[in-house]
Design a protein around this motif. Structure first.
Motif, PDB file in Angstrom:
ATOM      1  N   CYS A   1      -4.690  22.847  32.591  1.00 56.41           N
ATOM      2  CA  CYS A   1      -5.846  23.000  33.495  1.00 56.41           C
ATOM      3  C   CYS A   1      -6.924  21.974  33.170  1.00 56.41           C
ATOM      4  CB  CYS A   1      -6.411  24.415  33.378  1.00 56.41           C
ATOM      5  SG  CYS A   1      -5.287  25.721  33.923  1.00 56.41           S
ATOM      6  N   GLY A   2      -7.236  21.822  31.871  1.00 54.72           N
ATOM      7  CA  GLY A   2      -8.256  20.865  31.472  1.00 54.72           C
ATOM      8  C   GLY A   2      -7.856  19.434  31.774  1.00 54.72           C
ATOM      9  N   LEU A   3      -6.571  19.105  31.564  1.00 51.77           N
ATOM     10  CA  LEU A   3      -6.076  17.759  31.840  1.00 51.77           C
ATOM     11  C   LEU A   3      -6.207  17.418  33.321  1.00 51.77           C
ATOM     12  CD1 LEU A   3      -4.573  15.139  31.075  1.00 51.77           C
ATOM     13  CD2 LEU A   3      -2.425  16.413  31.369  1.00 51.77           C
ATOM     14  N   LEU A   4      -5.739  18.311  34.177  1.00 45.27           N
ATOM     15  CA  LEU A   4      -5.779  18.052  35.615  1.00 45.27           C
ATOM     16  C   LEU A   4      -7.214  18.006  36.132  1.00 45.27           C
ATOM     17  CD1 LEU A   4      -2.763  20.225  36.840  1.00 45.27           C
ATOM     18  CD2 LEU A   4      -2.811  17.786  36.292  1.00 45.27           C
ATOM     19  N   PHE A   5      -8.058  18.888  35.632  1.00 41.36           N
ATOM     20  CA  PHE A   5      -9.466  18.887  36.043  1.00 41.36           C
ATOM     21  C   PHE A   5     -10.138  17.570  35.645  1.00 41.36           C
ATOM     22  CE2 PHE A   5     -13.942  19.627  34.947  1.00 41.36           C
ATOM     23  CZ  PHE A   5     -14.422  20.081  36.160  1.00 41.36           C
ATOM     24  N   THR A   6      -9.868  17.103  34.415  1.00 39.62           N
ATOM     25  CA  THR A   6     -10.450  15.845  33.947  1.00 39.62           C
ATOM     26  C   THR A   6     -10.021  14.685  34.823  1.00 39.62           C
ATOM     27  OG1 THR A   6     -10.463  16.653  31.665  1.00 39.62           O
ATOM     28  CG2 THR A   6     -10.640  14.279  31.982  1.00 39.62           C
ATOM     29  N   ILE A   7      -8.737  14.651  35.185  1.00 46.59           N
ATOM     30  CA  ILE A   7      -8.220  13.565  36.014  1.00 46.59           C
ATOM     31  C   ILE A   7      -8.867  13.583  37.400  1.00 46.59           C
ATOM     32  CG2 ILE A   7      -6.144  12.711  37.185  1.00 46.59           C
ATOM     33  CD1 ILE A   7      -4.572  13.594  34.687  1.00 46.59           C
ATOM     34  N   VAL A   8      -8.984  14.769  37.988  1.00 48.77           N
ATOM     35  CA  VAL A   8      -9.611  14.871  39.314  1.00 48.77           C
ATOM     36  C   VAL A   8     -11.050  14.362  39.267  1.00 48.77           C
ATOM     37  CG1 VAL A   8     -10.435  16.472  41.076  1.00 48.77           C
ATOM     38  CG2 VAL A   8      -8.140  16.739  40.142  1.00 48.77           C
ATOM     39  N   VAL A   9     -11.825  14.815  38.277  1.00 54.46           N
ATOM     40  CA  VAL A   9     -13.226  14.417  38.181  1.00 54.46           C
ATOM     41  C   VAL A   9     -13.357  12.923  37.922  1.00 54.46           C
ATOM     42  CG1 VAL A   9     -15.345  14.667  36.833  1.00 54.46           C
ATOM     43  CG2 VAL A   9     -14.006  16.688  37.421  1.00 54.46           C
ATOM     44  N   LEU A  10     -12.544  12.416  37.003  1.00 59.04           N
ATOM     45  CA  LEU A  10     -12.618  11.001  36.651  1.00 59.04           C
ATOM     46  C   LEU A  10     -12.347  10.116  37.863  1.00 59.04           C
ATOM     47  CD1 LEU A  10     -12.875   8.857  34.386  1.00 59.04           C
ATOM     48  CD2 LEU A  10     -10.396   9.037  34.113  1.00 59.04           C
ATOM     49  N   PHE A  11     -11.315  10.437  38.618  1.00 57.66           N
ATOM     50  CA  PHE A  11     -10.964   9.608  39.760  1.00 57.66           C
ATOM     51  C   PHE A  11     -11.881   9.865  40.962  1.00 57.66           C
ATOM     52  CE2 PHE A  11      -7.315   9.126  37.094  1.00 57.66           C
ATOM     53  CZ  PHE A  11      -6.919   7.811  37.321  1.00 57.66           C
ATOM     54  N   ALA A  12     -12.486  11.049  41.028  1.00 61.82           N
ATOM     55  CA  ALA A  12     -13.487  11.286  42.072  1.00 61.82           C
ATOM     56  C   ALA A  12     -14.731  10.449  41.821  1.00 61.82           C
ATOM     57  CB  ALA A  12     -13.853  12.766  42.130  1.00 61.82           C
ATOM     58  N   LEU A  13     -15.095  10.308  40.544  1.00 61.93           N
ATOM     59  CA  LEU A  13     -16.258   9.503  40.196  1.00 61.93           C
ATOM     60  C   LEU A  13     -16.075   8.041  40.577  1.00 61.93           C
ATOM     61  CD1 LEU A  13     -17.194  10.950  36.686  1.00 61.93           C
ATOM     62  CD2 LEU A  13     -18.710  10.836  38.654  1.00 61.93           C
ATOM     63  N   GLN A  14     -14.841   7.548  40.455  1.00 62.98           N
ATOM     64  CA  GLN A  14     -14.597   6.117  40.653  1.00 62.98           C
ATOM     65  C   GLN A  14     -13.697   5.837  41.853  1.00 62.98           C
ATOM     66  OE1 GLN A  14     -16.303   4.098  38.892  1.00 62.98           O
ATOM     67  NE2 GLN A  14     -17.034   5.507  37.315  1.00 62.98           N
TER      68      GLN A  14
END
Length: 362
Positions: free
Chosen positions: A235-248
């Motif tokens: 859950c933490g891995l997927l959430f981090t990836i979504v946020v990171l790529f949403a930011l950029q």
């Protein structure tokens, strides 16, 4: 996330792990599209920060790393620190060969793009202290060795990052007759990054195991408690990836050709570092578990630090920052792929870890 270290070398991965590339691909795509199509999302996420640290990314990384660090048997760390071959190899790979390789690849692939080239060199200097723990766990590496090597990287990151940045961006180019740039970064900023992204989950994992074993016993802790917190990692891995790529997302999708140019040296870097480290581990007759750990700790990079340094020094819209952002875009799928390569060649190691080394699967 399911642990498969106890399975025979030829055993199939659990369904959740076999489909991990699908989940990660969906998370990356969702983040990119959200950042591109939802007005103001990137700015809103970027605004949720304290002292330059993105709270959504920090939360995702902490949730991702905590279960894995709670699985570490901290009473066995001395078996890692006494392995001089592993410790010396990791230091040389991470702090001598890794930065030198990225410097060479950046100049080879991007001689005409100085901003992207500088960004890649910064990525090469930022050794991994976070996501590598996940790749190591998926590849059935040695958890205790990963904890020690990541902690070692953290210490050297505080001590050596600024000095190596000065050497690779200013001194070495001058020696070679190449144009250089200055890099301003404080040891305090690097130490803060280390404390947040490694120190907090490491302390939480250690205290959880210590208190859990003291009150309920090791058997309960490893067979009852760890399986309950294990899914938090995914859950933490997927959430981090979504946020990171949403930011950029907008920066990445608006510059596809630039992203492709930056991606080529990154792809070469991750592959060469992993394969070379894996070959070294086998040549040193390390166990599969420690060879996998050596390889992933050498191949991964601390993209959080690289992006933060690039933005602080060159600005959020700079080419250096874009190069840092492209880092995880390439690193995540490549290292997930290398997890499966690692498991596929595991059978070539003829000296399995003794049964006492195995950790019950959560």
């Amino acid at each position: 996330m399911n642990r498969t270290a106890e399975a025979p070398a030829g055993a199939r991965l659990p369904v959740l792990d076999r489909l991990l590339p699908v989940w990660i691909g969906v998370a990356m795509l969702a983040g990119l599209l959200a950042g591109r199509w939802i007005p103001g999302l990137g700015a809103m996420l970027d605004a949720v920060a304290i002292d330059g640290i993105s709270l959504p990314i920090a939360a995702g990384l902490l949730v991702m790393m905590y279960p894995v660090l709670a699985k570490v048997r901290y009473d066995r760390l001395d078996t890692v620190t006494s392995d001089k071959r592993l410790m010396v190899s990791s230091l040389v790979l991470n702090w001598v060969l890794g930065p030198a390789l990225m410097f060479a690849l950046a100049w080879l692939f991007l001689p005409d793009l100085p901003e992207y080239r500088t960004g890649l060199i910064i990525v090469g200097l930022a050794r991994c202290i976070a996501m590598v723990i996940i790749w190591n766990d998926l590849a059935c590496g040695d958890r205790e060795a990963a904890a020690v090597l990541v902690a070692l990287n953290s210490v050297f990151q505080v001590i050596a990052f600024a000095g190596l940045g000065w050497f690779y961006l200013a001194i070495l180019p001058a020696w070679l007759g190449l144009p250089g740039v200055a890099l301003e970064v404080s040891a305090f900023e690097i130490a803060k990054n280390v404390v947040i992204f490694l120190g907090i989950p490491l302390i939480a994992g250690y205290l959880t195991r210590k208190l859990g074993e003291r009150t309920r016993g090791r058997d309960w802790y490893e067979t009852r408690f760890l399986p309950k917190i294990g899914p938090l990692t995914l859950c933490g891995l997927l959430f981090t990836i979504v946020v990171l790529f949403a930011l950029q997302g907008e920066a990445i999708t608006a510059n596809p050709l630039d992203v492709a140019r930056i991606a080529l040296p990154l792809l070469a870097y991750f592959t060469i570092m992993w394969a070379g480290s894996f070959a070294l581990g086998k040549a040193l007759r390390l166990s599969y578990e420690r060879t996998a750990t050596l390889s992933f700790t050498a191949a991964g990079n601390n993209f959080e630090l690289a992006i933060a340094v690039a933005i602080a020094t060159f600005g959020v819209t700079s080419g250096q920052a874009l190069a840092g952002v492209v880092g995880p875009l390439i690193e995540v799928p490549v290292l997930v792929g290398l997890v499966y390569v690692s498991l596929a060649v595991r059978r070539r190691f003829t000296s399995p870890v003794p049964p006492t080394e195995h950790v019950p699967a959560p």
